[in-house]
Design a protein around this motif. Structure first.
Motif, PDB file in Angstrom:
ATOM      1  N   THR A   1      25.365  39.709 118.018  1.00 35.18           N
ATOM      2  CA  THR A   1      26.156  40.284 119.109  1.00 35.18           C
ATOM      3  C   THR A   1      26.925  39.191 119.831  1.00 35.18           C
ATOM      4  N   ARG A   2      26.225  38.100 120.095  1.00 37.50           N
ATOM      5  CA  ARG A   2      26.819  36.982 120.811  1.00 37.50           C
ATOM      6  C   ARG A   2      28.022  36.449 120.039  1.00 37.50           C
ATOM      7  N   LEU A   3      27.843  36.259 118.759  1.00 35.52           N
ATOM      8  CA  LEU A   3      28.918  35.708 117.944  1.00 35.52           C
ATOM      9  C   LEU A   3      30.115  36.655 117.919  1.00 35.52           C
ATOM     10  N   VAL A   4      29.838  37.925 117.665  1.00 32.76           N
ATOM     11  CA  VAL A   4      30.937  38.887 117.560  1.00 32.76           C
ATOM     12  C   VAL A   4      31.672  39.030 118.893  1.00 32.76           C
ATOM     13  N   SER A   5      30.919  39.076 120.001  1.00 33.63           N
ATOM     14  CA  SER A   5      31.631  39.253 121.266  1.00 33.63           C
ATOM     15  C   SER A   5      32.404  37.998 121.648  1.00 33.63           C
ATOM     16  N   THR A   6      31.917  36.835 121.212  1.00 29.57           N
ATOM     17  CA  THR A   6      32.680  35.611 121.447  1.00 29.57           C
ATOM     18  C   THR A   6      34.009  35.675 120.697  1.00 29.57           C
ATOM     19  N   LEU A   7      33.942  36.096 119.433  1.00 29.34           N
ATOM     20  CA  LEU A   7      35.164  36.189 118.638  1.00 29.34           C
ATOM     21  C   LEU A   7      36.113  37.223 119.239  1.00 29.34           C
ATOM     22  N   TYR A   8      35.543  38.335 119.666  1.00 30.16           N
ATOM     23  CA  TYR A   8      36.354  39.395 120.260  1.00 30.16           C
ATOM     24  C   TYR A   8      37.073  38.880 121.500  1.00 30.16           C
ATOM     25  N   ALA A   9      36.335  38.153 122.324  1.00 30.80           N
ATOM     26  CA  ALA A   9      36.920  37.603 123.551  1.00 30.80           C
ATOM     27  C   ALA A   9      38.027  36.603 123.229  1.00 30.80           C
ATOM     28  N   ARG A  10      37.950  35.988 122.048  1.00 33.01           N
ATOM     29  CA  ARG A  10      38.974  35.026 121.642  1.00 33.01           C
ATOM     30  C   ARG A  10      40.180  35.717 121.006  1.00 33.01           C
ATOM     31  N   GLY A  11      40.160  37.022 120.948  1.00 35.35           N
ATOM     32  CA  GLY A  11      41.300  37.761 120.415  1.00 35.35           C
ATOM     33  C   GLY A  11      41.310  37.890 118.903  1.00 35.35           C
ATOM     34  N   VAL A  12      40.155  37.707 118.289  1.00 29.57           N
ATOM     35  CA  VAL A  12      40.086  37.830 116.829  1.00 29.57           C
ATOM     36  C   VAL A  12      40.176  39.298 116.421  1.00 29.57           C
ATOM     37  N   GLN A  13      41.015  39.589 115.425  1.00 28.59           N
ATOM     38  CA  GLN A  13      41.157  40.970 114.968  1.00 28.59           C
ATOM     39  C   GLN A  13      40.614  41.164 113.562  1.00 28.59           C
ATOM     40  N   THR A  14      40.564  40.078 112.824  1.00 32.29           N
ATOM     41  CA  THR A  14      40.058  40.179 111.456  1.00 32.29           C
ATOM     42  C   THR A  14      38.944  39.162 111.250  1.00 32.29           C
ATOM     43  N   VAL A  15      37.833  39.634 110.741  1.00 33.11           N
ATOM     44  CA  VAL A  15      36.700  38.756 110.474  1.00 33.11           C
ATOM     45  C   VAL A  15      36.522  38.647 108.965  1.00 33.11           C
ATOM     46  N   VAL A  16      36.596  37.429 108.456  1.00 32.89           N
ATOM     47  CA  VAL A  16      36.446  37.218 107.018  1.00 32.89           C
ATOM     48  C   VAL A  16      35.060  36.642 106.757  1.00 32.89           C
ATOM     49  N   ILE A  17      34.227  37.418 106.068  1.00 33.14           N
ATOM     50  CA  ILE A  17      32.856  36.971 105.825  1.00 33.14           C
ATOM     51  C   ILE A  17      32.711  36.508 104.386  1.00 33.14           C
ATOM     52  N   GLY A  18      32.050  35.381 104.210  1.00 32.29           N
ATOM     53  CA  GLY A  18      31.788  34.881 102.864  1.00 32.29           C
ATOM     54  C   GLY A  18      30.817  35.813 102.160  1.00 32.29           C
ATOM     55  N   ASP A  19      31.207  36.287 101.001  1.00 25.56           N
ATOM     56  CA  ASP A  19      30.378  37.237 100.281  1.00 25.56           C
ATOM     57  C   ASP A  19      29.472  36.487  99.328  1.00 25.56           C
ATOM     58  N   ILE A  20      28.187  36.492  99.618  1.00 30.17           N
ATOM     59  CA  ILE A  20      27.291  35.736  98.751  1.00 30.17           C
ATOM     60  C   ILE A  20      26.270  36.651  98.143  1.00 30.17           C
ATOM     61  N   ARG A  21      26.690  37.880  97.879  1.00 28.15           N
ATOM     62  CA  ARG A  21      25.729  38.832  97.341  1.00 28.15           C
ATOM     63  C   ARG A  21      25.240  38.429  95.959  1.00 28.15           C
TER      64      ARG A  21
ATOM     65  N   ALA B   1      31.446  44.177 114.665  1.00 28.43           N
ATOM     66  CA  ALA B   1      32.868  43.840 114.740  1.00 28.43           C
ATOM     67  C   ALA B   1      33.710  45.108 114.620  1.00 28.43           C
ATOM     68  N   GLU B   2      33.299  45.991 113.702  1.00 26.03           N
ATOM     69  CA  GLU B   2      34.077  47.224 113.522  1.00 26.03           C
ATOM     70  C   GLU B   2      34.012  48.105 114.756  1.00 26.03           C
ATOM     71  N   ARG B   3      32.890  48.053 115.421  1.00 29.39           N
ATOM     72  CA  ARG B   3      32.712  48.828 116.637  1.00 29.39           C
ATOM     73  C   ARG B   3      33.722  48.409 117.696  1.00 29.39           C
ATOM     74  N   LEU B   4      34.131  47.143 117.641  1.00 31.42           N
ATOM     75  CA  LEU B   4      35.100  46.644 118.612  1.00 31.42           C
ATOM     76  C   LEU B   4      36.521  46.713 118.054  1.00 31.42           C
ATOM     77  N   GLY B   5      36.674  47.420 116.945  1.00 32.94           N
ATOM     78  CA  GLY B   5      38.012  47.617 116.391  1.00 32.94           C
ATOM     79  C   GLY B   5      38.503  46.477 115.522  1.00 32.94           C
ATOM     80  N   MET B   6      37.640  45.551 115.156  1.00 31.62           N
ATOM     81  CA  MET B   6      38.069  44.447 114.300  1.00 31.62           C
ATOM     82  C   MET B   6      37.950  44.866 112.830  1.00 31.62           C
ATOM     83  N   LYS B   7      38.743  44.219 112.017  1.00 32.82           N
ATOM     84  CA  LYS B   7      38.670  44.504 110.584  1.00 32.82           C
ATOM     85  C   LYS B   7      37.738  43.483 109.935  1.00 32.82           C
ATOM     86  N   VAL B   8      36.940  43.919 108.989  1.00 32.59           N
ATOM     87  CA  VAL B   8      36.026  42.997 108.327  1.00 32.59           C
ATOM     88  C   VAL B   8      36.370  42.908 106.840  1.00 32.59           C
ATOM     89  N   VAL B   9      36.515  41.683 106.354  1.00 36.22           N
ATOM     90  CA  VAL B   9      36.870  41.457 104.959  1.00 36.22           C
ATOM     91  C   VAL B   9      35.793  40.598 104.313  1.00 36.22           C
TER      92      VAL B   9
END
Ligand SMILES: [Zn+2]
Length: 393
Positions: free
Chosen positions: A252-272, A304-312
């Motif tokens: 939560t802390r990380l996502v809200s920090t990014l949100y506060a910084r105006g981030v709209q797209t979050v790119v997550i490393g896929d290590i499945r 992140a999606e809950r705050l309207g950000m896109k996740v890739v």
């Protein structure tokens, strides 16, 4: 998209009565439905049963809450039909319920003067709960194993950020072993610390092995055996709660920090793939398998999606080894990533930096980077946006 706010309510006579009423209605629905199947070979529709049972026997429930009970029965019927396609052991809903969850639809929900008012059947008191938030569109009260739990559902507008890949609004998030996650948004790097989490995981492993050793010395089913088992289960449950808590708070802390910084797209490393393909020996395997990556990724994604950000999700092969300045691959040693070209950066930030770069398809990173900001675990931080009025941060 929906999000749910949960609230523990304890136990009260009113809740017991309502839940009991819902249980009676559910059982009535179930019995009548199967009786008609048995005697007439007919599979009734929800509308018919809602007409048969417009309310529970004592009319305690709101008319729409009564409908919701009937609909719930049909929902479980439907899910059984789905399941049996793949699972031959799937059983249809047959069990009567003494108690059942109580549901309220929008028509029966009001927020007045800091109180949530849930209307019930005519002549019955409404259920009133102190409430500091917006009006939910759906409320459900069920049993969580110890007490009643309220689940309030909100609908979030589907306002999504545009497809453009704007440099300013993109953050790369690298999930790691030492750190839970590291994010880089072009300017700053944030580290969600995972140290405490790791120590809890280690303790969990230790506890598990101690327990199995103790149990192995006792006769199965004996009093001592059961005692050790019960105590062990309790300790493990506690640890699980703690781990969950840390994970929630940190993400939560990380996502809200990014949100506060105006981030709209979050790119997550896929290590499945790491789980299936990698074999690094038992010790490291245990570490890798327990990284909780899946959960971390899931938490970050939905928050992140809950705050309207896109996740890739991006394939992250070598992202933590490649030099962001010259594309050469280096094996990092120590805490600082150093490349022959002169590039130097905090080792854990490199992955996030590269993920962001790959997504943007932009050139190499030049210039001096700000050193990372650590997001430490704060035990009293809020787990979710529940404390705030949604969806602001
Ligand atoms: Zn380099």
């Amino acid at each position: 998209m929906y999000f749910v706010r949960k609230l523990k309510l304890g136990v009260s006579e009113q809740l017991q009565l309502l839940s009991r009423a819902a249980g009676e209605l559910y059982s009535q629905t179930l019995v009548s439905f199967w009786r008609v199947v048995r005697k007439k070979g007919l599979w009734l529709k929800p509308a018919t049963l809602m007409r048969w049972f417009p309310s529970d026997p004592e009319n305690r429930l709101h008319a729409h809450s009564a409908d919701a009970v009937v609909q719930s029965f049909f929902a479980s019927l439907k899910s059984w039909r789905e399941r049996r396609k793949t699972d031959p052991n799937a059983r249809p809903p047959r069990r009567r319920r003494y108690y059942y969850k109580i549901q309220w639809k929008a028509s029966a929900i009001k927020v007045v003067n800091g109180k949530l008012r849930l209307s019930n059947g005519k002549g019955n008191e409404p259920l009133v709960i102190p409430w500091a938030w917006d009006t939910p569109v759906w409320v459900e009260i069920g049993w969580d194993g110890r007490q009643y739990e309220l689940r309030a559902c909100y609908k979030l507008s589907d306002a999504r950020p545009k497809e453009e890949r704007k440099e300013s609004g993109v953050a790369g998030v690298d999930l790691g072993e030492i750190h839970l996650a590291v994010a880089h948004d072009g300017e700053n790097t944030y580290i969600a610390n995972g140290r405490l989490l790791r120590s809890k995981r280690r303790y969990q492993n230790k506890l598990k092995s101690t327990l199995s050793r103790l149990l192995a010395r006792k006769r199965r089913g004996s009093r001592r055996y059961r005692r050790v088992l019960a105590s062990g289960r309790k300790q493990l449950a506690r640890l699980n709660h703690q781990i969950r808590d840390i994970l929630h708070k940190q993400t939560t802390r990380l996502v809200s920090t990014l949100y506060a910084r105006g981030v709209q797209t979050v790119v997550i490393g896929d290590i499945r793939n790491i789980r299936v393909s990698a074999d690094y020996g038992t010790r490291l395997n245990q570490k890798l398998h327990q990284m909780l990556h899946g959960q971390t990724r899931h938490h970050i994604t939905y928050k992140a999606e809950r705050l309207g950000m896109k996740v890739v999700l991006l394939d992250e092969r070598y992202s933590s080894q490649t030099c962001p300045a010259c594309n050469k691959r280096n094996k990092p040693r120590g805490r600082v990533y150093r490349c022959g070209c002169g590039f130097e950066f905090h080792r854990d930030g490199v992955g996030a930096l590269n993920l962001r770069r790959t997504y943007l398809g932009s050139g190499l990173v030049v210039g001096v980077m700000a050193s990372p900001t650590g997001l430490r675990f704060q035990p009293h931080a809020l787990c979710s946006s529940a404390g705030r009025s949604h969806p602001a941060v």
